[in-house]
Design a protein around this motif. Structure first.
Motif, PDB file in Angstrom:
ATOM      1  N   GLU A   1       0.853  -1.179   0.000  1.00  0.00           N
ATOM      2  CA  GLU A   1       0.000   0.000   0.000  1.00  0.00           C
ATOM      3  C   GLU A   1       0.891   1.232   0.000  1.00  0.00           C
ATOM      4  OE1 GLU A   1      -2.942  -1.015  -0.934  1.00  0.00           O
ATOM      5  OE2 GLU A   1      -4.238  -0.685   0.795  1.00  0.00           O
ATOM      6  N   HIS A   2       0.359   2.325  -0.511  1.00  0.00           N
ATOM      7  CA  HIS A   2       1.102   3.583  -0.481  1.00  0.00           C
ATOM      8  C   HIS A   2       1.092   4.143   0.939  1.00  0.00           C
ATOM      9  CE1 HIS A   2       0.146   3.791  -4.932  1.00  0.00           C
ATOM     10  NE2 HIS A   2       1.441   3.997  -4.898  1.00  0.00           N
ATOM     11  N   LEU A   3       2.231   4.599   1.399  1.00  0.00           N
ATOM     12  CA  LEU A   3       2.318   5.138   2.763  1.00  0.00           C
ATOM     13  C   LEU A   3       1.366   6.320   2.968  1.00  0.00           C
ATOM     14  CD1 LEU A   3       3.892   4.789   5.470  1.00  0.00           C
ATOM     15  CD2 LEU A   3       5.393   6.622   4.675  1.00  0.00           C
TER      16      LEU A   3
ATOM     17  N   ILE B   1       5.328  -2.460   1.422  1.00  0.00           N
ATOM     18  CA  ILE B   1       4.897  -1.068   1.547  1.00  0.00           C
ATOM     19  C   ILE B   1       5.592  -0.241   0.465  1.00  0.00           C
ATOM     20  CG2 ILE B   1       6.681  -0.623   3.343  1.00  0.00           C
ATOM     21  CD1 ILE B   1       3.278   0.971   3.662  1.00  0.00           C
ATOM     22  N   GLU B   2       4.870   0.732  -0.087  1.00  0.00           N
ATOM     23  CA  GLU B   2       5.454   1.635  -1.085  1.00  0.00           C
ATOM     24  C   GLU B   2       5.655   2.998  -0.434  1.00  0.00           C
ATOM     25  OE1 GLU B   2       3.504   1.637  -4.899  1.00  0.00           O
ATOM     26  OE2 GLU B   2       4.611   3.397  -5.587  1.00  0.00           O
ATOM     27  N   LEU B   3       6.909   3.397  -0.332  1.00  0.00           N
ATOM     28  CA  LEU B   3       7.290   4.578   0.434  1.00  0.00           C
ATOM     29  C   LEU B   3       7.743   5.716  -0.464  1.00  0.00           C
ATOM     30  CD1 LEU B   3       9.483   2.395   2.779  1.00  0.00           C
ATOM     31  CD2 LEU B   3       7.341   3.455   3.489  1.00  0.00           C
TER      32      LEU B   3
ATOM     33  N   GLY C   1      10.586   1.732  -2.853  1.00  0.00           N
ATOM     34  CA  GLY C   1      10.756   3.183  -2.810  1.00  0.00           C
ATOM     35  C   GLY C   1      10.193   3.797  -4.086  1.00  0.00           C
ATOM     36  N   ALA C   2       9.600   4.977  -3.957  1.00  0.00           N
ATOM     37  CA  ALA C   2       9.032   5.632  -5.135  1.00  0.00           C
ATOM     38  C   ALA C   2       9.258   7.136  -5.054  1.00  0.00           C
ATOM     39  CB  ALA C   2       7.545   5.348  -5.235  1.00  0.00           C
ATOM     40  N   VAL C   3       9.361   7.737  -6.218  1.00  0.00           N
ATOM     41  CA  VAL C   3       9.384   9.203  -6.284  1.00  0.00           C
ATOM     42  C   VAL C   3       8.101   9.619  -7.002  1.00  0.00           C
ATOM     43  CG1 VAL C   3      10.566  11.215  -7.249  1.00  0.00           C
ATOM     44  CG2 VAL C   3      11.906   9.356  -6.247  1.00  0.00           C
ATOM     45  N   HIS C   4       7.117  10.057  -6.219  1.00  0.00           N
ATOM     46  CA  HIS C   4       5.852  10.553  -6.786  1.00  0.00           C
ATOM     47  C   HIS C   4       5.798  12.070  -6.712  1.00  0.00           C
ATOM     48  CE1 HIS C   4       4.280   6.507  -5.226  1.00  0.00           C
ATOM     49  NE2 HIS C   4       4.092   6.424  -6.524  1.00  0.00           N
ATOM     50  N   PHE C   5       6.753  12.658  -5.973  1.00  0.00           N
ATOM     51  CA  PHE C   5       6.720  14.109  -5.728  1.00  0.00           C
ATOM     52  C   PHE C   5       8.055  14.734  -6.103  1.00  0.00           C
ATOM     53  CE2 PHE C   5       3.685  12.210  -2.855  1.00  0.00           C
ATOM     54  CZ  PHE C   5       2.604  13.075  -2.892  1.00  0.00           C
TER      55      PHE C   5
ATOM     56  N   ALA D   1      10.141   1.611  -7.499  1.00  0.00           N
ATOM     57  CA  ALA D   1       8.922   1.448  -8.306  1.00  0.00           C
ATOM     58  C   ALA D   1       8.965   2.283  -9.585  1.00  0.00           C
ATOM     59  CB  ALA D   1       7.704   1.863  -7.483  1.00  0.00           C
ATOM     60  N   HIS D   2       8.201   1.844 -10.558  1.00  0.00           N
ATOM     61  CA  HIS D   2       7.983   2.574 -11.832  1.00  0.00           C
ATOM     62  C   HIS D   2       9.054   3.640 -12.097  1.00  0.00           C
ATOM     63  CE1 HIS D   2       6.085   5.320  -8.971  1.00  0.00           C
ATOM     64  NE2 HIS D   2       5.197   4.390  -8.689  1.00  0.00           N
ATOM     65  N   ILE D   3      10.179   3.128 -12.593  1.00  0.00           N
ATOM     66  CA  ILE D   3      11.404   3.922 -12.598  1.00  0.00           C
ATOM     67  C   ILE D   3      11.390   5.126 -13.557  1.00  0.00           C
ATOM     68  CG2 ILE D   3      12.728   2.556 -14.277  1.00  0.00           C
ATOM     69  CD1 ILE D   3      14.706   2.660 -11.534  1.00  0.00           C
TER      70      ILE D   3
ATOM     71  N   GLY E   1       0.761  -1.336 -15.107  1.00  0.00           N
ATOM     72  CA  GLY E   1      -0.353  -0.407 -14.906  1.00  0.00           C
ATOM     73  C   GLY E   1       0.056   1.041 -15.055  1.00  0.00           C
ATOM     74  N   TYR E   2       1.261   1.349 -14.611  1.00  0.00           N
ATOM     75  CA  TYR E   2       1.636   2.746 -14.458  1.00  0.00           C
ATOM     76  C   TYR E   2       1.762   3.510 -15.771  1.00  0.00           C
ATOM     77  CZ  TYR E   2       2.819   6.213 -11.084  1.00  0.00           C
ATOM     78  OH  TYR E   2       2.753   7.283 -10.254  1.00  0.00           O
ATOM     79  N   GLY E   3       2.585   2.978 -16.664  1.00  0.00           N
ATOM     80  CA  GLY E   3       2.803   3.676 -17.923  1.00  0.00           C
ATOM     81  C   GLY E   3       1.583   3.649 -18.822  1.00  0.00           C
TER      82      GLY E   3
HETATM   83 ZN   LIG Z   1       3.711   4.272  -7.150  1.00  0.00          ZN
END
Ligand SMILES: [Zn+2]
Length: 332
Positions: free
Chosen positions: A82-84, A146-148, A172-176, A220-222, A260-262
């Motif tokens: 889940e997303h943090l 967990i997706e952080l 680990g993800a960079v969404h921001f 995640a989704h690099i 799913g992402y792209g």
């Molecule tokens: Zn993500």
């Protein structure tokens, strides 16, 4: 063996589209009970939806739909992450790093954070740990991760989350970027104003910092930044792809092929792009298989195609995790 190592049980915001998607997922339960299109059918679906909302995502009824879908698709390992940002305990972490000023876009981001955060991290972990046995009886291994979101300066908080529970995988993800979230519809406007190469370079710099923090097992989704819809000519991005792939190789960290992402973006391709995937292979970066499903009927979506793509670039195996230990399974 088929696996799906990136599945979400819930994802806001809770729009009419969201309700429709949930209703779609519940359809198999009423399909045989009532004639499709009848008022009784609609009424059963509505009741199912009300129950689903009342029970929340960490209920056996909801998880059962994921298990049934995995079974139907012949998937033997499912990792729920889940997303943090969904968890109330970490609301302040996001408020600290995400721009939530009183300007229009800041207000929109504040609203988004309040829409998506509803559950307790504790209840998520406790519930899934309990359900493992039931899945195992069915021949499916249920893993919990967990997706952080990585922010510079947020490492201590993330370390706490990572050490707090017996995770199978920490993604680990960079969404921001500089406080702006590209998955947030309103904030995308902000990215549209920026010069593209500069924006992508900012993204890949941040990604490299996330890799070098050594907090994560998988990134995640690099090339996730493309989800906001625009990408410069890919030739100009190759040096960035090289840098990121080398950093992953150096640190021994995996990434994923995310179907799913792209696909959700206008580019209509997986994440990473095919050219990026080739570079990851050259740098011997392990890959996990990820649907990033947010509803049961999306579990395993297009992962056969993802496996074919991995083989095409030269991979013969893919990565899975248990208690944060990686093992490699043959791509058959
Ligand atoms: Zn993500």
């Amino acid at each position: 063996m088929k696996v799906d190592f990136h599945v979400h049980l819930e994802e806001g915001p809770y729009s009419l589209d969201w309700l429709l998607k949930q209703a779609e997922s519940l359809r198999p339960l009423v399909e045989h009970a009532e004639v499709k299109g009848s008022r009784k059918w609609a009424s059963m679906l509505t009741n199912g939806l009300a129950e689903r909302l009342q029970q929340g995502p960490y209920s056996r009824d909801w998880l059962e739909l994921y298990r049934l879908r995995a079974k139907q698709a012949g998937i033997q390992q499912v990792c729920v992450v889940e997303h943090l940002y969904r968890f109330l305990e970490y609301r302040s972490y996001y408020e600290q790093h995400v721009h939530i000023g009183s300007d229009r876009l800041g207000t929109a981001q504040r609203k988004w954070l309040s829409q998506v955060a509803n559950d307790s991290l504790d209840s998520f972990v406790v519930f899934l740990q309990k359900e493992r046995l039931r899945w195992a009886e069915d021949g499916i291994e249920l893993r919990v991760g967990i997706e952080l979101d990585y922010f510079s300066g947020g490492e201590e908080t993330l370390r706490h989350v990572i050490n707090q529970y017996p995770w199978d995988v920490c993604i680990g993800a960079v969404h921001f970027l500089e406080g702006w979230g590209y998955p947030i519809q309103d904030a995308r406007e902000r990215f549209g104003r920026q010069e593209l190469i500069g924006l992508y370079s900012l993204y890949f710099d941040k990604l490299e910092q996330a890799i070098e923090s050594q907090l994560f097992d998988v990134i995640a989704h690099i090339d996730g930044i493309k989800a906001f819809g625009v990408r410069p000519d890919e030739t100009a991005l190759l040096p960035y792809y090289q840098r990121v792939a080398r950093a992953l190789g150096r640190m021994g960290i995996a990434t994923e092929i995310n179907t799913g992402y792209g696909l959700a973006s206008q580019l209509r391709e997986f994440s990473p792009s095919y050219r990026f995937l080739e570079i990851l292979f050259q740098n011997e970066v392990p890959i996990t298989l990820a649907s990033s499903a947010t509803a049961p009927d999306q579990v395993g979506q297009q992962l056969d195609e993802a496996r074919a793509q991995l083989k095409r670039v030269g991979y013969t195996s893919f990565a899975v995790y248990e208690k944060r230990k990686r093992s490699m399974l043959a791509l058959d």
